[in-house]
Design a protein around this motif. Structure first.
Motif, PDB file in Angstrom:
ATOM      1  N   THR A 105       0.734  -1.271   0.080  1.00  0.00           N
ATOM      2  CA  THR A 105       0.074  -0.132  -0.093  1.00  0.00           C
ATOM      3  C   THR A 105       0.930   1.276   0.103  1.00  0.00           C
ATOM      4  O   THR A 105       0.170   2.286   0.403  1.00  0.00           O
ATOM      5  CB  THR A 105      -0.854   0.130   1.143  1.00  0.00           C
ATOM      6  OG1 THR A 105      -0.092  -0.305   2.329  1.00  0.00           O
ATOM      7  CG2 THR A 105      -1.919  -1.344   1.190  1.00  0.00           C
ATOM      8  N   VAL A 106       2.114   1.396  -0.454  1.00  0.00           N
ATOM      9  CA  VAL A 106       3.124   2.430  -0.372  1.00  0.00           C
ATOM     10  C   VAL A 106       2.179   3.522  -1.177  1.00  0.00           C
ATOM     11  O   VAL A 106       2.331   4.666  -0.728  1.00  0.00           O
ATOM     12  CB  VAL A 106       4.242   2.198  -1.155  1.00  0.00           C
ATOM     13  CG1 VAL A 106       5.047   3.384  -1.205  1.00  0.00           C
ATOM     14  CG2 VAL A 106       4.941   1.126  -0.125  1.00  0.00           C
ATOM     15  N   ASP A 107       1.649   3.382  -2.406  1.00  0.00           N
ATOM     16  CA  ASP A 107       0.925   4.321  -3.291  1.00  0.00           C
ATOM     17  C   ASP A 107      -0.353   4.873  -2.597  1.00  0.00           C
ATOM     18  O   ASP A 107      -1.057   5.915  -3.285  1.00  0.00           O
ATOM     19  CB  ASP A 107       0.810   4.046  -4.506  1.00  0.00           C
ATOM     20  CG  ASP A 107      -0.057   2.704  -4.723  1.00  0.00           C
ATOM     21  OD1 ASP A 107      -0.266   2.213  -3.745  1.00  0.00           O
ATOM     22  OD2 ASP A 107      -0.696   2.385  -5.888  1.00  0.00           O
ATOM     23  N   HIS A 108      -0.825   4.300  -1.541  1.00  0.00           N
ATOM     24  CA  HIS A 108      -2.084   4.531  -0.833  1.00  0.00           C
ATOM     25  C   HIS A 108      -1.871   5.620   0.151  1.00  0.00           C
ATOM     26  O   HIS A 108      -2.868   6.420   0.664  1.00  0.00           O
ATOM     27  CB  HIS A 108      -2.823   3.423  -0.009  1.00  0.00           C
ATOM     28  CG  HIS A 108      -3.188   2.242  -0.843  1.00  0.00           C
ATOM     29  ND1 HIS A 108      -2.479   1.973  -2.033  1.00  0.00           N
ATOM     30  CD2 HIS A 108      -4.180   1.634  -0.780  1.00  0.00           C
ATOM     31  CE1 HIS A 108      -3.270   1.076  -2.592  1.00  0.00           C
ATOM     32  NE2 HIS A 108      -4.390   0.551  -1.794  1.00  0.00           N
ATOM     33  N   ALA A 109      -0.576   5.947   0.542  1.00  0.00           N
ATOM     34  CA  ALA A 109      -0.298   6.580   1.932  1.00  0.00           C
ATOM     35  C   ALA A 109       0.174   8.083   1.498  1.00  0.00           C
ATOM     36  O   ALA A 109       0.976   8.381   0.449  1.00  0.00           O
ATOM     37  CB  ALA A 109       0.565   6.025   2.630  1.00  0.00           C
ATOM     38  N   VAL A 110      -0.167   9.134   2.377  1.00  0.00           N
ATOM     39  CA  VAL A 110       0.529  10.417   2.513  1.00  0.00           C
ATOM     40  C   VAL A 110       1.157  10.604   3.725  1.00  0.00           C
ATOM     41  O   VAL A 110       0.431  10.561   4.590  1.00  0.00           O
ATOM     42  CB  VAL A 110      -0.525  11.371   2.015  1.00  0.00           C
ATOM     43  CG1 VAL A 110       0.302  12.962   1.995  1.00  0.00           C
ATOM     44  CG2 VAL A 110      -1.077  11.248   0.573  1.00  0.00           C
ATOM     45  N   ILE A 111       2.354  10.901   3.825  1.00  0.00           N
ATOM     46  CA  ILE A 111       2.891  11.162   4.995  1.00  0.00           C
ATOM     47  C   ILE A 111       3.359  12.641   5.129  1.00  0.00           C
ATOM     48  O   ILE A 111       3.662  13.230   4.136  1.00  0.00           O
ATOM     49  CB  ILE A 111       4.073  10.182   5.265  1.00  0.00           C
ATOM     50  CG1 ILE A 111       4.478   9.979   6.914  1.00  0.00           C
ATOM     51  CG2 ILE A 111       5.507  10.629   4.688  1.00  0.00           C
ATOM     52  CD1 ILE A 111       5.383   9.011   7.261  1.00  0.00           C
ATOM     53  N   LYS A 112       3.272  13.461   6.386  1.00  0.00           N
ATOM     54  CA  LYS A 112       3.638  14.645   6.319  1.00  0.00           C
ATOM     55  C   LYS A 112       4.485  15.194   7.626  1.00  0.00           C
ATOM     56  O   LYS A 112       4.593  14.167   8.561  1.00  0.00           O
ATOM     57  CB  LYS A 112       2.193  15.475   6.297  1.00  0.00           C
ATOM     58  CG  LYS A 112       1.377  15.151   7.458  1.00  0.00           C
ATOM     59  CD  LYS A 112       0.133  15.802   7.371  1.00  0.00           C
ATOM     60  CE  LYS A 112      -0.817  15.417   8.440  1.00  0.00           C
ATOM     61  NZ  LYS A 112      -2.360  16.177   8.246  1.00  0.00           N
ATOM     62  N   SER A 113       4.961  16.411   7.447  1.00  0.00           N
ATOM     63  CA  SER A 113       5.571  16.855   8.732  1.00  0.00           C
ATOM     64  C   SER A 113       5.640  18.267   8.577  1.00  0.00           C
ATOM     65  O   SER A 113       5.601  18.918   7.517  1.00  0.00           O
ATOM     66  CB  SER A 113       6.824  16.194   8.842  1.00  0.00           C
ATOM     67  OG  SER A 113       7.850  16.827   7.953  1.00  0.00           O
ATOM     68  N   TYR A 114       6.088  19.161   9.647  1.00  0.00           N
ATOM     69  CA  TYR A 114       6.387  20.328   9.507  1.00  0.00           C
ATOM     70  C   TYR A 114       7.851  20.985   9.298  1.00  0.00           C
ATOM     71  O   TYR A 114       8.216  21.822   9.222  1.00  0.00           O
ATOM     72  CB  TYR A 114       6.345  21.034  10.978  1.00  0.00           C
ATOM     73  CG  TYR A 114       4.795  21.403  11.556  1.00  0.00           C
ATOM     74  CD1 TYR A 114       3.917  22.231  10.950  1.00  0.00           C
ATOM     75  CD2 TYR A 114       4.248  20.101  11.841  1.00  0.00           C
ATOM     76  CE1 TYR A 114       2.634  22.572  11.534  1.00  0.00           C
ATOM     77  CE2 TYR A 114       2.805  20.248  12.568  1.00  0.00           C
ATOM     78  CZ  TYR A 114       2.008  21.535  12.235  1.00  0.00           C
ATOM     79  OH  TYR A 114       0.791  21.698  12.626  1.00  0.00           O
ATOM     80  N   GLU A 115       8.743  19.986   9.140  1.00  0.00           N
ATOM     81  CA  GLU A 115      10.117  20.134   8.611  1.00  0.00           C
ATOM     82  C   GLU A 115      10.416  20.603   7.285  1.00  0.00           C
ATOM     83  O   GLU A 115       9.626  20.569   6.493  1.00  0.00           O
ATOM     84  CB  GLU A 115      11.034  18.721   8.727  1.00  0.00           C
ATOM     85  CG  GLU A 115      10.507  17.857  10.005  1.00  0.00           C
ATOM     86  CD  GLU A 115      11.251  18.209  11.309  1.00  0.00           C
ATOM     87  OE1 GLU A 115      12.084  19.352  10.859  1.00  0.00           O
ATOM     88  OE2 GLU A 115      10.817  18.038  12.308  1.00  0.00           O
ATOM     89  N   THR A 116      11.238  21.399   7.336  1.00  0.00           N
ATOM     90  CA  THR A 116      11.897  21.976   5.920  1.00  0.00           C
ATOM     91  C   THR A 116      12.552  20.691   4.971  1.00  0.00           C
ATOM     92  O   THR A 116      12.771  19.618   5.436  1.00  0.00           O
ATOM     93  CB  THR A 116      13.044  22.802   6.246  1.00  0.00           C
ATOM     94  OG1 THR A 116      14.224  21.903   6.782  1.00  0.00           O
ATOM     95  CG2 THR A 116      12.827  23.905   7.222  1.00  0.00           C
ATOM     96  N   TYR A 117      12.293  21.157   3.631  1.00  0.00           N
ATOM     97  CA  TYR A 117      12.967  20.123   2.709  1.00  0.00           C
ATOM     98  C   TYR A 117      14.365  19.577   3.063  1.00  0.00           C
ATOM     99  O   TYR A 117      14.645  18.260   3.059  1.00  0.00           O
ATOM    100  CB  TYR A 117      13.182  20.665   1.429  1.00  0.00           C
ATOM    101  CG  TYR A 117      13.886  20.077   0.444  1.00  0.00           C
ATOM    102  CD1 TYR A 117      13.265  18.815   0.010  1.00  0.00           C
ATOM    103  CD2 TYR A 117      14.962  20.220   0.009  1.00  0.00           C
ATOM    104  CE1 TYR A 117      13.743  17.837  -1.048  1.00  0.00           C
ATOM    105  CE2 TYR A 117      15.548  19.244  -0.696  1.00  0.00           C
ATOM    106  CZ  TYR A 117      15.091  18.184  -1.405  1.00  0.00           C
ATOM    107  OH  TYR A 117      15.763  17.342  -2.155  1.00  0.00           O
ATOM    108  N   ALA A 118      15.257  20.681   3.553  1.00  0.00           N
ATOM    109  CA  ALA A 118      16.652  20.143   3.714  1.00  0.00           C
ATOM    110  C   ALA A 118      16.599  19.047   4.963  1.00  0.00           C
ATOM    111  O   ALA A 118      17.204  18.182   4.775  1.00  0.00           O
ATOM    112  CB  ALA A 118      17.392  21.310   4.182  1.00  0.00           C
ATOM    113  N   THR A 119      15.806  19.163   5.999  1.00  0.00           N
ATOM    114  CA  THR A 119      15.785  18.307   7.161  1.00  0.00           C
ATOM    115  C   THR A 119      15.367  16.931   6.622  1.00  0.00           C
ATOM    116  O   THR A 119      15.865  15.845   6.805  1.00  0.00           O
ATOM    117  CB  THR A 119      15.116  18.754   8.224  1.00  0.00           C
ATOM    118  OG1 THR A 119      15.368  20.184   8.624  1.00  0.00           O
ATOM    119  CG2 THR A 119      14.625  17.877   9.416  1.00  0.00           C
ATOM    120  N   VAL A 120      14.179  16.972   5.743  1.00  0.00           N
ATOM    121  CA  VAL A 120      13.610  15.905   5.428  1.00  0.00           C
ATOM    122  C   VAL A 120      14.607  15.101   4.402  1.00  0.00           C
ATOM    123  O   VAL A 120      14.575  13.604   4.647  1.00  0.00           O
ATOM    124  CB  VAL A 120      12.424  16.162   4.882  1.00  0.00           C
ATOM    125  CG1 VAL A 120      11.632  14.618   4.154  1.00  0.00           C
ATOM    126  CG2 VAL A 120      11.119  16.581   5.808  1.00  0.00           C
TER     127      VAL A 120
END
Length: 301
Positions: free
Chosen positions: A162-177
């Protein structure tokens, strides 16, 4: 030959719907289509008004309504099992006390979930794996509070297909992620930054993501109309990403919320305002009512 064909047909039925028949594939296409007029509806903590939040029955109820995505929250047991739980403690939503991380998975299964009024039910705390198996082929899942378990969550998604089923999120900046999880950013797993538009560095963070990643969407929070209208967020659709607004409570949307739309019967100044300002994804605590509103305007099938 006839019996062989019958066996093959039966096997296909047991295997479930093919990829082309899975409703989730149409939702995924909508999520990735910047030109569509269809608005994606996300049920916050699934259908918690009818079932306990972050529960399998809550997910099932939201799917039956016709939502595109359910939002769930992750925590981890003492022995490393990812479970569905919003709070830092078990107190509000279960019959237990203390942190989930103080209990093994087996111990957590001795507890039951509470309903919206705080009364005990017979339902058990589900695992993230159980959640994704329930969602598989049927609905997308927004993994909130899952950034701390990014790799472990990804492993569950891989295991369940189900990898394509999911959206993961955070408040982090692009550089951190990128530094922490760069190997996963180009996978099928969709990533979404959360941007508080009143916070310092909000515009710089949007620009960096636009240039470096082009996320599937941006979750934008704003406490005043001017915080939204004075931001650079209007550039987001031009890069192919969607705009996610929350209609949950006033502090996230300057008062253009579910309560204004439903309780105060002013949907034009609630959901309508969010749509007029570019919403292509709305997370709501009133999924049934929002779906009806959008369908009446031919913005949801």
């Amino acid at each position: 030959m006839k019996s062989l064909l019958s066996l093959l047909a039966a096997g296909l039925l047991l295997a479930g719907p093919t990829l082309a028949q899975q409703p989730v594939q149409a939702i995924i296409r909508t999520m990735k289509d910047p030109a569509t007029k269809q608005v994606v509806v996300v049920a916050h903590r699934a259908d918690w008004r009818s079932e306990p939040e972050n529960s399998i029955p809550g997910i099932e109820s939201a799917i039956k309504m016709g939502v595109d995505m359910v939002e769930i929250d992750l925590k981890k047991s003492k022995d490393g099992v990812l479970i569905l739980m919003h709070d830092e403690t078990l107190n509000r939503t279960t019959t237990g006390k203390g942190k989930p991380s103080d209990y093994t998975w087996a111990e957590l299964q001795q507890l039951t979930l509470k309903n919206e009024h705080g009364g005990p039910t017979r339902l058990r705390i589900p695992t993230f794996e159980q959640c994704m198996l329930a969602a598989k082929g049927r609905v997308m899942v927004n993994v909130d509070k899952g950034y701390d378990y990014y790799q472990e969550a990804y492993d569950v998604l891989e295991k369940t297909g189900t990898v394509d089923h999911a959206v993961i999120k955070s408040y982090e900046t692009y550089a951190t992620v990128k530094a922490a999880h760069g190997n996963l950013l180009n996978s099928k797993l969709l990533y979404m930054p959360i941007i508080g538009l009143e916070k310092p560095g909000a515009e710089a963070s949007i620009r960096e993501y636009e240039q470096q990643l082009k996320p599937v969407a941006y979750e934008l929070n704003f406490a005043s109309d001017t915080a939204l209208t004075h931001s650079i967020y209007q550039t987001i659709p031009k890069t192919g990403s969607k705009i996610w607004f929350n209609s949950l409570w006033a502090s996230q949307n300057a008062g253009h919320d579910d309560e204004r739309s439903v309780e105060e019967n002013q949907p034009a100044d609630g959901w309508g305002w969010l749509l007029a300002h570019g919403a292509t994804i709305i997370q709501t605590d009133r999924p049934a009512e929002l779906l009806a509103y959008l369908r009446a305007r031919q913005l949801h099938k």
